[in-house]
Design an enzyme around this catalytic site. Structure first.
Site: not given
Ligand SMILES: NC(=O)c1ccc[n+]([C@@H]2O[C@H](COP(=O)([O-])OP(=O)(O)OC[C@H]3O[C@@H](n4cnc5c(N)ncnc54)[C@H](O)[C@@H]3O)[C@@H](O)[C@H]2O)c1
Length: 276
Positions: A149, A162
């Site tokens: 990501s 995350y």
């Protein structure tokens, strides 16, 4: 086993896609189907995996639904041992994509949520690479796509858990790419910014942050999961390691590399400003 040189890795693949029941994973499965592939559609949710497999069939590919928690070592090892038989031939592409979201400040996020996020986002990818990198090396070709990501380098506040998983996936992919250099095995790390999917609904965020994230997903998504999957499979075919499909991700990537200290200061400043 030899493979015609003219055939790209994404064409007629025998592929495993994790997190195939929704969002980016489903789009990977469908795009592989369009390219003539057989796809093992892996998800923790059986019904969703089955829906994707049926859509793969409709597109002229062959879809097989498989239920597995990618963070569970034993379940993943079983999947890996059965994959070739289920696909009908040697696996040639693995998309380690399953992922979940966890938001909140360090100290506020429970250790249980840390473990959950690391289990899916990081251990799920480790299991995929651990099982398939040696097989592909032996085969002399293959493609590994790891869904990281932009969070893996952007360091956005209140997303530590995350962010940590995604920067680890990026590091794993970079190292693997070097280790597999010249073997015929391609490694790509997908680093999207915002892509409209179900990820926010399923994430563990403080409730006000969940609403904010859902709104951001509506407002600031400049692409869709189908386009992201197409670009990433093309990048894998070219043996391109970094896949940044959106302009905002590319901008952050360049800014941080060119001026890392300024980037860190600007991030802190804008966070303080937003909090006031
Ligand atoms: N959507 C975005 O904005 C965005 C941005 C950057 C990266 N990503 C990454 O893309 C990947 C796919 O996410 P998405 O946005 O499509 O989300 P999504 O929620 O739409 O899809 C994720 C899928 O993974 C499955 N899954 C969850 N835990 C699992 C487990 N333990 N084992 C197997 N399957 C599991 C879910 O059931 C779901 O079907 C994730 O790794 C995510 O971190 C998403």
């Amino acid at each position: 086993m030899s493979r015609p040189k003219s055939l790209k890795l994404s064409q007629c693949a025998a592929a495993i896609v994790t997190g195939a029941g929704s969002g980016i994973g489903r789009s990977f499965a469908l795009e592989l189907a369009r390219r003539g592939g057989t796809v093992l559609c892996v998800d923790i949710q059986q019904e969703r995996a089955a829906q994707t497999a049926a859509q793969v069939d409709e597109l002229g590919g062959r879809g097989i639904a498989y239920t597995c928690d990618v963070g569970d070592e034993k379940q993943f090892a079983k999947l890996a041992s059965k994959a070739d038989a289920l696909l009908g031939r040697a696996t040639t592409v693995v998309v380690n994509n399953a992922g979940v979201g966890v938001g909140g400040r360090i100290g506020d996020v429970s250790l249980e949520d840390w473990r959950w996020c690391l289990s899916v986002n990081l251990w799920g990818v480790i299991h995929g690479c651990h099982e398939f990198a040696p097989r592909f090396r032996k085969l002399g070709y293959g493609g590994i796509i790891n869904t990281a990501s932009a969070a893996g380098f952007a360091a956005a506040p209140e997303m530590t858990t995350y962010n940590v998983t995604k920067s680890a996936v990026l590091s794993l992919s970079e190292t693997l790419s070097a280790e597999l250099s010249g073997t015929g095995v391609h490694v790509s790390a997908l680093c999207p910014t915002i892509v409209p999917t179900n990820i926010i609904n399923e994430s563990r965020f403080p409730s006000d942050r969940k609403t904010f994230a859902a709104k951001a997903m509506e407002k600031w998504a400049f692409t869709n999961s189908g386009e992201v999957a197409r670009q990433t499979l093309d990048a894998m075919d070219r043996n391109q390691l970094y896949v940044l499909p959106q302009w905002d991700g590319r901008l952050m990537w360049r800014a941080k590399r060119a001026l890392p200290q300024l980037y860190a200061r600007a991030l802190g400043f804008s966070y303080r400003l937003a909090a006031d």
